[in-house]
Design a protein around this motif. Structure first.
Motif, PDB file in Angstrom:
ATOM      1  N   ARG A   1       0.737  -1.031  -0.029  1.00  0.00           N
ATOM      2  CA  ARG A   1      -0.012   0.087  -0.020  1.00  0.00           C
ATOM      3  C   ARG A   1       0.817   1.519   0.159  1.00  0.00           C
ATOM      4  O   ARG A   1       0.569   2.077  -0.843  1.00  0.00           O
ATOM      5  CB  ARG A   1      -1.012  -0.005   1.212  1.00  0.00           C
ATOM      6  CG  ARG A   1      -2.196  -0.679   0.975  1.00  0.00           C
ATOM      7  CD  ARG A   1      -3.343  -0.667   2.102  1.00  0.00           C
ATOM      8  NE  ARG A   1      -2.857  -1.012   3.485  1.00  0.00           N
ATOM      9  CZ  ARG A   1      -2.811  -1.882   3.922  1.00  0.00           C
ATOM     10  NH1 ARG A   1      -3.635  -3.168   3.329  1.00  0.00           N
ATOM     11  NH2 ARG A   1      -2.612  -2.431   5.189  1.00  0.00           N
ATOM     12  N   SER A   2       1.925   1.191   0.947  1.00  0.00           N
ATOM     13  CA  SER A   2       2.850   2.301   1.048  1.00  0.00           C
ATOM     14  C   SER A   2       3.665   2.779  -0.533  1.00  0.00           C
ATOM     15  O   SER A   2       3.722   3.744  -1.048  1.00  0.00           O
ATOM     16  CB  SER A   2       3.793   2.388   1.988  1.00  0.00           C
ATOM     17  OG  SER A   2       4.780   3.119   2.048  1.00  0.00           O
ATOM     18  N   ASP A   3       4.118   1.610  -1.173  1.00  0.00           N
ATOM     19  CA  ASP A   3       4.513   1.555  -2.377  1.00  0.00           C
ATOM     20  C   ASP A   3       3.700   2.185  -3.348  1.00  0.00           C
ATOM     21  O   ASP A   3       3.926   3.092  -4.300  1.00  0.00           O
ATOM     22  CB  ASP A   3       5.132   0.393  -2.919  1.00  0.00           C
ATOM     23  CG  ASP A   3       6.352  -0.142  -2.042  1.00  0.00           C
ATOM     24  OD1 ASP A   3       6.858   0.680  -1.183  1.00  0.00           O
ATOM     25  OD2 ASP A   3       6.724  -1.305  -2.391  1.00  0.00           O
ATOM     26  N   CYS A   4       2.348   1.606  -3.457  1.00  0.00           N
ATOM     27  CA  CYS A   4       1.506   1.971  -4.359  1.00  0.00           C
ATOM     28  C   CYS A   4       1.218   3.570  -4.196  1.00  0.00           C
ATOM     29  O   CYS A   4       0.932   4.433  -5.047  1.00  0.00           O
ATOM     30  CB  CYS A   4       0.223   1.373  -4.461  1.00  0.00           C
ATOM     31  SG  CYS A   4       0.358  -0.474  -4.831  1.00  0.00           S
ATOM     32  N   ARG A   5       1.134   4.135  -2.987  1.00  0.00           N
ATOM     33  CA  ARG A   5       1.000   5.533  -2.435  1.00  0.00           C
ATOM     34  C   ARG A   5       1.688   6.343  -3.161  1.00  0.00           C
ATOM     35  O   ARG A   5       1.629   7.509  -3.703  1.00  0.00           O
ATOM     36  CB  ARG A   5       0.485   5.711  -1.117  1.00  0.00           C
ATOM     37  CG  ARG A   5      -0.104   6.803  -0.624  1.00  0.00           C
ATOM     38  CD  ARG A   5      -0.358   6.969   0.895  1.00  0.00           C
ATOM     39  NE  ARG A   5      -0.815   5.974   1.364  1.00  0.00           N
ATOM     40  CZ  ARG A   5      -0.685   4.795   2.142  1.00  0.00           C
ATOM     41  NH1 ARG A   5       0.922   5.218   2.670  1.00  0.00           N
ATOM     42  NH2 ARG A   5      -1.378   3.906   2.458  1.00  0.00           N
TER      43      ARG A   5
ATOM     44  N   LEU B   1       3.897   5.601  -5.680  1.00  0.00           N
ATOM     45  CA  LEU B   1       3.718   5.733  -7.215  1.00  0.00           C
ATOM     46  C   LEU B   1       2.712   6.674  -7.477  1.00  0.00           C
ATOM     47  O   LEU B   1       3.060   7.620  -8.560  1.00  0.00           O
ATOM     48  CB  LEU B   1       3.747   4.457  -7.765  1.00  0.00           C
ATOM     49  CG  LEU B   1       4.764   3.369  -7.405  1.00  0.00           C
ATOM     50  CD1 LEU B   1       4.229   2.113  -7.808  1.00  0.00           C
ATOM     51  CD2 LEU B   1       6.024   3.952  -8.195  1.00  0.00           C
ATOM     52  N   MET B   2       1.673   6.612  -6.856  1.00  0.00           N
ATOM     53  CA  MET B   2       0.363   7.516  -7.328  1.00  0.00           C
ATOM     54  C   MET B   2       0.672   9.067  -7.136  1.00  0.00           C
ATOM     55  O   MET B   2       0.527   9.955  -7.822  1.00  0.00           O
ATOM     56  CB  MET B   2      -0.993   7.117  -6.480  1.00  0.00           C
ATOM     57  CG  MET B   2      -1.646   5.753  -6.978  1.00  0.00           C
ATOM     58  SD  MET B   2      -2.917   5.257  -5.949  1.00  0.00           S
ATOM     59  CE  MET B   2      -3.580   6.703  -5.144  1.00  0.00           C
ATOM     60  N   ASP B   3       1.386   9.234  -5.878  1.00  0.00           N
ATOM     61  CA  ASP B   3       1.842  10.654  -5.468  1.00  0.00           C
ATOM     62  C   ASP B   3       3.000  11.115  -6.540  1.00  0.00           C
ATOM     63  O   ASP B   3       2.923  12.625  -6.789  1.00  0.00           O
ATOM     64  CB  ASP B   3       2.365  10.829  -4.299  1.00  0.00           C
ATOM     65  CG  ASP B   3       1.374  10.611  -2.873  1.00  0.00           C
ATOM     66  OD1 ASP B   3       0.224  10.391  -3.467  1.00  0.00           O
ATOM     67  OD2 ASP B   3       1.730  10.344  -1.762  1.00  0.00           O
TER      68      ASP B   3
END
Length: 120
Positions: free
Chosen positions: A66-70, A72-74
């Motif tokens: 979840r942290s990695d995806c956040r 990348l989205m940011d």
């Protein structure tokens, strides 16, 4: 590119490897039998038929993804991929966990809740 699953111990090898993206479109996220026959060895999301059993590490793993995806989205990046290697001990062999300390110390890896499976 280097092989991230290269193991110097010939008795411990990656039996399956997956490129997981979380896309469930069967046309894009499955390696067909024809592709396997042509030599494709890295499987995709829909080829993974067994659940990933991380036991007590599941929450930490999920939080990390979840942290990695956040992140990348940011930063406006859309593509995320998790390369998963699966090492399975044969039914009649000693469990992977009997050699786990050396393996983890030298090369990483996470023992599944089944002591005959190691994720890398």
């Amino acid at each position: 590119m280097h092989n991230v699953f290269l193991t110097p111990d010939p008795t411990i090898r990656i039996h399956e490897q997956y490129d997981l993206k979380g896309v469930l479109d069967p046309k894009k996220r499955r390696v067909t039998d024809k592709q396997r026959a042509a030599g494709v060895t890295t499987l995709k999301d829909l080829n993974l038929t067994e659940p990933i059993r991380l036991g007590r590490l599941a929450q930490l793993f999920n939080a990390t993804v979840r942290s990695d995806c956040r992140f990348l989205m940011d930063h406006g990046m859309m593509d995320y991929s998790l390369l998963l290697g699966v090492c399975k001990s044969p039914p009649d062999a000693e469990p992977v966990c009997s050699r786990l300390f050396t393996w983890q110390k030298e090369f990483g890896g996470v023992l599944a809740s089944n002591p005959k499976t190691l994720y890398y």
